[in-house]
Design a protein around this motif. Sequence first.
Motif, PDB file in Angstrom:
ATOM      1  N   ILE A  10      51.362  45.223  47.983  1.00 10.89           N
ATOM      2  CA  ILE A  10      50.976  43.843  47.657  1.00 10.89           C
ATOM      3  C   ILE A  10      49.879  43.829  46.601  1.00 10.89           C
ATOM      4  N   THR A  11      48.881  44.673  46.765  1.00 14.40           N
ATOM      5  CA  THR A  11      47.799  44.704  45.779  1.00 14.40           C
ATOM      6  C   THR A  11      48.302  45.204  44.431  1.00 14.40           C
ATOM      7  N   ARG A  12      49.223  46.156  44.439  1.00  4.80           N
ATOM      8  CA  ARG A  12      49.797  46.646  43.186  1.00  4.80           C
ATOM      9  C   ARG A  12      50.632  45.557  42.514  1.00  4.80           C
ATOM     10  N   SER A  19      57.169  48.184  39.303  1.00  7.44           N
ATOM     11  CA  SER A  19      58.358  48.103  38.468  1.00  7.44           C
ATOM     12  C   SER A  19      59.250  46.983  38.987  1.00  7.44           C
ATOM     13  N   LYS A  20      60.278  46.639  38.221  1.00  5.65           N
ATOM     14  CA  LYS A  20      61.190  45.585  38.645  1.00  5.65           C
ATOM     15  C   LYS A  20      61.835  45.943  39.975  1.00  5.65           C
ATOM     16  N   GLU A  21      62.238  47.199  40.125  1.00  5.53           N
ATOM     17  CA  GLU A  21      62.878  47.635  41.369  1.00  5.53           C
ATOM     18  C   GLU A  21      61.907  47.565  42.540  1.00  5.53           C
ATOM     19  N   GLU A  22      60.656  47.951  42.298  1.00  7.70           N
ATOM     20  CA  GLU A  22      59.656  47.896  43.366  1.00  7.70           C
ATOM     21  C   GLU A  22      59.355  46.459  43.773  1.00  7.70           C
ATOM     22  N   VAL A  23      59.344  45.552  42.788  1.00  7.40           N
ATOM     23  CA  VAL A  23      59.138  44.135  43.097  1.00  7.40           C
ATOM     24  C   VAL A  23      60.268  43.619  43.984  1.00  7.40           C
ATOM     25  N   ALA A  53      32.595  34.491  43.383  1.00  6.23           N
ATOM     26  CA  ALA A  53      31.369  34.991  44.006  1.00  6.23           C
ATOM     27  C   ALA A  53      30.653  36.023  43.152  1.00  6.23           C
ATOM     28  N   SER A  54      31.358  36.632  42.221  1.00  2.00           N
ATOM     29  CA  SER A  54      30.748  37.723  41.456  1.00  2.00           C
ATOM     30  C   SER A  54      31.368  37.833  40.086  1.00  2.00           C
ATOM     31  N   GLU A  55      30.579  38.262  39.113  1.00  4.65           N
ATOM     32  CA  GLU A  55      31.078  38.475  37.763  1.00  4.65           C
ATOM     33  C   GLU A  55      31.588  39.894  37.582  1.00  4.65           C
ATOM     34  N   SER A  56      31.464  40.707  38.621  1.00  3.76           N
ATOM     35  CA  SER A  56      31.897  42.090  38.540  1.00  3.76           C
ATOM     36  C   SER A  56      33.405  42.187  38.544  1.00  3.76           C
ATOM     37  N   ASN A  57      33.932  43.358  38.261  1.00  4.34           N
ATOM     38  CA  ASN A  57      35.373  43.586  38.216  1.00  4.34           C
ATOM     39  C   ASN A  57      35.990  43.219  39.553  1.00  4.34           C
ATOM     40  N   ILE A  58      37.072  42.414  39.503  1.00  5.89           N
ATOM     41  CA  ILE A  58      37.704  41.918  40.729  1.00  5.89           C
ATOM     42  C   ILE A  58      38.206  43.045  41.615  1.00  5.89           C
ATOM     43  N   HIS A  59      38.547  44.177  41.020  1.00  7.82           N
ATOM     44  CA  HIS A  59      39.094  45.257  41.818  1.00  7.82           C
ATOM     45  C   HIS A  59      38.047  45.936  42.690  1.00  7.82           C
ATOM     46  N   SER A  60      36.771  45.643  42.453  1.00 11.16           N
ATOM     47  CA  SER A  60      35.736  46.296  43.250  1.00 11.16           C
ATOM     48  C   SER A  60      35.816  45.918  44.712  1.00 11.16           C
TER      49      SER A  60
END
Length: 272
Positions: A10-12, A19-23, A53-60
């Motif tokens: 889900i996060t990926r 990929s299309k197949e993975e989706v 909430a934060s300006e930092s990278n969302i992936h953090s």
Amino acid sequence: MSEKEIYREITRYIDGDLSKEEVEDLWAQFVDNPEYYKWFETELHLRDLAKRASESNIHSIHSDSEQKTPISFWKSSKGWILAAAAAVLISFGLQFHSNSDTLTYHPDSISQIDLNEMSGSDILRSEGDVSHTIDIEINRALASAYEDDSEGAVRKFRALLLQDPDPQQKARIELNLGILYYNMAVYEQATVFFETVTKTDAMNRFFTEKAWWFLGNAYLNLEMLKEAREAVHNAYTSDGRYVDPALSLLKKLDEELGNETNQADAAEMPGD
């Protein structure tokens, strides 16, 4: 896949890394396990919350949470996210807590519409895109509905209609408003929004079929039997998930209307 693997996929997916197949494989999992799709929707909300909430990278925010199972992830969440998760996991029969004892509706209609029938948006557009912002707000309004704040959700969805949503966003918003008003027993307003959705060309036939089915039930509660029959018939001829309940309701409506069996309609009914 394990729950942890599903959550990672889900996060990926949200990151655009599948990929299309993975989706396609992930969406197959969503169909077989509706709770996974709710995880997906809630993760979208959480990411938006993190952005604000934060300006930092969302992936953090995921560096730690990705090491947890989805169950521990939900347990560690706070505020509305916990309420949303509790509402959608285990059971999808959550309905608004209206004063149902004081409401009257046709005995053959559905009394409430599952919140699971509401439509969220995939936040997969460019962050600078106005449509991306509207997608986020659609899901925020959806979260309000999951938190049993139907009036708040209605206000948010109605405000979004004034922000020039694209045709697909507009259809999602109007379907959601129709469902909210239906569950509040404001059937006149529900019909207005369901009617509009049935006329859209922006969505697939299954989406439109859903609107026809709900519209038929709303008409039924307004004692508009002829209109109800037409709407239910349109849902039936869409040949989707509402075929069986629509056929059953059509027969009851014909009895109530005193209609004789319509041969043209019968010819359209596979297996009938």
